[in-house]
Design a protein around this motif. Structure first.
Motif, PDB file in Angstrom:
ATOM      1  N   ALA A  63       0.820  -1.217   0.000  1.00 24.22           N
ATOM      2  CA  ALA A  63       0.000   0.000   0.000  1.00 24.22           C
ATOM      3  C   ALA A  63       0.853   1.265   0.000  1.00 24.22           C
ATOM      4  CB  ALA A  63      -0.926  -0.007   1.221  1.00 24.22           C
ATOM      5  N   GLY A  64       2.189   1.107   0.016  1.00 18.90           N
ATOM      6  CA  GLY A  64       3.070   2.282   0.048  1.00 18.90           C
ATOM      7  C   GLY A  64       3.025   2.987   1.394  1.00 18.90           C
ATOM      8  N   ARG A  65       2.728   2.213   2.444  1.00 18.31           N
ATOM      9  CA  ARG A  65       2.623   2.790   3.779  1.00 18.31           C
ATOM     10  C   ARG A  65       3.727   2.240   4.677  1.00 18.31           C
ATOM     11  NH1 ARG A  65      -3.826   2.473   3.708  1.00 18.31           N
ATOM     12  NH2 ARG A  65      -4.114   4.252   2.337  1.00 18.31           N
ATOM     13  N   HIS A  66       3.797   2.748   5.874  1.00 20.18           N
ATOM     14  CA  HIS A  66       4.920   2.462   6.754  1.00 20.18           C
ATOM     15  C   HIS A  66       4.565   1.518   7.896  1.00 20.18           C
ATOM     16  CE1 HIS A  66       7.245   5.541   4.753  1.00 20.18           C
ATOM     17  NE2 HIS A  66       6.192   6.330   4.841  1.00 20.18           N
ATOM     18  N   TYR A  67       5.619   0.968   8.512  1.00 17.99           N
ATOM     19  CA  TYR A  67       5.458   0.151   9.713  1.00 17.99           C
ATOM     20  C   TYR A  67       6.607   0.461  10.665  1.00 17.99           C
ATOM     21  CZ  TYR A  67       8.801  -2.996   7.409  1.00 17.99           C
ATOM     22  OH  TYR A  67       9.898  -3.528   6.784  1.00 17.99           O
ATOM     23  N   LEU A  68       6.329   0.312  11.940  1.00 19.13           N
ATOM     24  CA  LEU A  68       7.311   0.582  12.987  1.00 19.13           C
ATOM     25  C   LEU A  68       7.491  -0.686  13.807  1.00 19.13           C
ATOM     26  CD1 LEU A  68       8.967   2.950  14.286  1.00 19.13           C
ATOM     27  CD2 LEU A  68       7.086   3.145  15.913  1.00 19.13           C
ATOM     28  N   VAL A  69       8.734  -1.171  13.870  1.00 19.65           N
ATOM     29  CA  VAL A  69       9.032  -2.398  14.599  1.00 19.65           C
ATOM     30  C   VAL A  69       9.560  -2.043  15.982  1.00 19.65           C
ATOM     31  CG1 VAL A  69      10.395  -4.523  14.636  1.00 19.65           C
ATOM     32  CG2 VAL A  69       9.615  -3.580  12.448  1.00 19.65           C
ATOM     33  N   MET A  70       8.883  -2.537  17.004  1.00 18.14           N
ATOM     34  CA  MET A  70       9.356  -2.401  18.381  1.00 18.14           C
ATOM     35  C   MET A  70      10.125  -3.671  18.715  1.00 18.14           C
ATOM     36  SD  MET A  70       5.906  -0.950  20.217  1.00 18.14           S
ATOM     37  CE  MET A  70       6.720  -0.341  21.679  1.00 18.14           C
ATOM     38  N   GLU A  71      11.265  -3.509  19.366  1.00 16.03           N
ATOM     39  CA  GLU A  71      12.103  -4.660  19.713  1.00 16.03           C
ATOM     40  C   GLU A  71      12.884  -4.305  20.962  1.00 16.03           C
ATOM     41  OE1 GLU A  71      12.970  -7.993  19.906  1.00 16.03           O
ATOM     42  OE2 GLU A  71      12.491  -7.940  17.774  1.00 16.03           O
ATOM     43  N   ARG A  72      13.397  -5.287  21.637  1.00 14.91           N
ATOM     44  CA  ARG A  72      14.248  -5.006  22.794  1.00 14.91           C
ATOM     45  C   ARG A  72      15.427  -4.153  22.343  1.00 14.91           C
ATOM     46  NH1 ARG A  72      12.115  -7.045  27.002  1.00 14.91           N
ATOM     47  NH2 ARG A  72      11.242  -9.115  27.099  1.00 14.91           N
ATOM     48  N   GLY A  73      15.858  -3.261  23.229  1.00 11.65           N
ATOM     49  CA  GLY A  73      16.977  -2.386  22.903  1.00 11.65           C
ATOM     50  C   GLY A  73      18.246  -3.162  22.628  1.00 11.65           C
ATOM     51  N   TYR A  74      19.164  -2.547  21.920  1.00 15.76           N
ATOM     52  CA  TYR A  74      20.405  -3.212  21.536  1.00 15.76           C
ATOM     53  C   TYR A  74      21.556  -2.860  22.463  1.00 15.76           C
ATOM     54  CZ  TYR A  74      17.649  -3.992  17.406  1.00 15.76           C
ATOM     55  OH  TYR A  74      16.638  -4.360  16.556  1.00 15.76           O
ATOM     56  N   LEU A  75      21.367  -1.886  23.312  1.00 21.18           N
ATOM     57  CA  LEU A  75      22.417  -1.442  24.222  1.00 21.18           C
ATOM     58  C   LEU A  75      21.881  -1.443  25.647  1.00 21.18           C
ATOM     59  CD1 LEU A  75      23.593   1.673  22.194  1.00 21.18           C
ATOM     60  CD2 LEU A  75      24.656  -0.583  22.227  1.00 21.18           C
ATOM     61  N   GLY A  76      22.777  -1.598  26.590  1.00 22.62           N
ATOM     62  CA  GLY A  76      22.371  -1.512  27.992  1.00 22.62           C
ATOM     63  C   GLY A  76      21.432  -2.634  28.390  1.00 22.62           C
ATOM     64  N   ASP A  77      20.539  -2.343  29.306  1.00 25.84           N
ATOM     65  CA  ASP A  77      19.577  -3.315  29.816  1.00 25.84           C
ATOM     66  C   ASP A  77      18.476  -3.514  28.780  1.00 25.84           C
ATOM     67  OD1 ASP A  77      17.608  -4.756  31.137  1.00 25.84           O
ATOM     68  OD2 ASP A  77      17.663  -3.514  32.950  1.00 25.84           O
ATOM     69  N   ARG A  78      18.483  -4.649  28.104  1.00 29.66           N
ATOM     70  CA  ARG A  78      17.524  -4.922  27.020  1.00 29.66           C
ATOM     71  C   ARG A  78      16.083  -4.997  27.524  1.00 29.66           C
ATOM     72  NH1 ARG A  78      18.342  -9.293  23.178  1.00 29.66           N
ATOM     73  NH2 ARG A  78      17.295  -7.819  21.817  1.00 29.66           N
ATOM     74  N   PHE A  79      15.903  -5.159  28.836  1.00 27.93           N
ATOM     75  CA  PHE A  79      14.553  -5.221  29.388  1.00 27.93           C
ATOM     76  C   PHE A  79      14.065  -3.838  29.815  1.00 27.93           C
ATOM     77  CE2 PHE A  79      16.116  -9.483  29.562  1.00 27.93           C
ATOM     78  CZ  PHE A  79      15.010 -10.226  29.183  1.00 27.93           C
ATOM     79  N   ARG A  80      14.940  -2.841  29.733  1.00 32.49           N
ATOM     80  CA  ARG A  80      14.574  -1.469  30.080  1.00 32.49           C
ATOM     81  C   ARG A  80      14.414  -0.595  28.833  1.00 32.49           C
ATOM     82  NH1 ARG A  80      18.061   3.196  32.099  1.00 32.49           N
ATOM     83  NH2 ARG A  80      16.506   4.657  32.824  1.00 32.49           N
ATOM     84  N   TRP A  81      15.222  -0.856  27.817  1.00 33.01           N
ATOM     85  CA  TRP A  81      15.242  -0.034  26.606  1.00 33.01           C
ATOM     86  C   TRP A  81      14.517  -0.739  25.465  1.00 33.01           C
ATOM     87  CZ3 TRP A  81      17.053   4.834  26.846  1.00 33.01           C
ATOM     88  CH2 TRP A  81      17.839   5.168  27.943  1.00 33.01           C
ATOM     89  N   THR A  82      13.894   0.055  24.609  1.00 27.50           N
ATOM     90  CA  THR A  82      13.182  -0.471  23.451  1.00 27.50           C
ATOM     91  C   THR A  82      13.686   0.214  22.198  1.00 27.50           C
ATOM     92  OG1 THR A  82      11.209  -0.837  24.780  1.00 27.50           O
ATOM     93  CG2 THR A  82      10.904  -0.807  22.407  1.00 27.50           C
ATOM     94  N   SER A  83      13.905  -0.573  21.166  1.00 32.46           N
ATOM     95  CA  SER A  83      14.303  -0.054  19.862  1.00 32.46           C
ATOM     96  C   SER A  83      13.043   0.175  19.036  1.00 32.46           C
ATOM     97  CB  SER A  83      15.199  -1.086  19.164  1.00 32.46           C
ATOM     98  OG  SER A  83      15.324  -0.785  17.798  1.00 32.46           O
ATOM     99  N   LEU A  84      12.983   1.285  18.320  1.00 30.67           N
ATOM    100  CA  LEU A  84      11.879   1.577  17.408  1.00 30.67           C
ATOM    101  C   LEU A  84      12.482   1.836  16.032  1.00 30.67           C
ATOM    102  CD1 LEU A  84       9.841   4.075  19.608  1.00 30.67           C
ATOM    103  CD2 LEU A  84       9.390   1.651  19.274  1.00 30.67           C
ATOM    104  N   GLY A  85      12.263   0.912  15.106  1.00 27.47           N
ATOM    105  CA  GLY A  85      12.838   1.035  13.768  1.00 27.47           C
ATOM    106  C   GLY A  85      11.752   1.189  12.720  1.00 27.47           C
ATOM    107  N   LEU A  86      11.834   2.251  11.931  1.00 27.90           N
ATOM    108  CA  LEU A  86      10.842   2.501  10.890  1.00 27.90           C
ATOM    109  C   LEU A  86      11.170   1.671   9.658  1.00 27.90           C
ATOM    110  CD1 LEU A  86       8.359   4.232  10.091  1.00 27.90           C
ATOM    111  CD2 LEU A  86       9.977   5.887   9.127  1.00 27.90           C
TER     112      LEU A  86
END
Length: 151
Positions: A63-86
């Protein structure tokens, strides 16, 4: 802009999803909730991880639209930080950070992280580690080819 957050069954990332929604709500942006098996037409689909969400990614791309992937962070405490990749995961996502940005923000949250490696001698053993088998970050490559290049 219509934003839809697909809740993951089992809910281990539920707290991060709730924080994401609350943060956008503070800016007057409403995020609709949806179930993974009931796709919703939207401008931005948001979900946790990518291994079981392929249908949504393909739907958004078509559809030519976007998505945002939430994932555990890559640095530090992975259970505290979240990665958001477009529009991707790991190095294939747009993280909204200009290439020429300095390290001030990284240094503030992760002091001392960017220290040069200290090698004892050129003959020390080197450990090459990959990702766990089946991880979404491996879908785009051949493990054998990657390992040969890394060595």
């Amino acid at each position: 802009m219509k934003i839809v957050l697909y809740r993951r069954p089992g809910g281990h990332p539920r707290a991060f999803e709730d924080l994401f929604r609350a943060g956008l709500a503070r800016h007057g942006v409403y995020v609709e909730l949806a179930e993974i098996d009931k796709p919703v037409d939207c401008d931005l689909a948001v979900f946790w991880g990518v291994s079981i969400w392929g249908g949504i990614i393909e739907r958004q791309r078509a559809a030519g639209r976007h998505y945002l992937v939430m994932e555990r962070g890559y640095l530090g405490d992975r259970f505290r930080w979240t990665s958001l990749g477009l529009n991707g995961l790991n190095g294939r996502a747009d993280f909204g950070v200009p290439r020429d940005v300095g390290s001030e923000r990284l240094d503030r949250h992760f002091p001392g992280l960017l220290q040069p490696a200290k090698w004892i001698s050129p003959n020390d053993p080197v450990v090459i580690m990959g990702q766990v088998p089946g991880d979404a970050s491996l879908k785009h490559l051949s493990w054998d080819d990657w390992l040969a290049r890394a060595v």
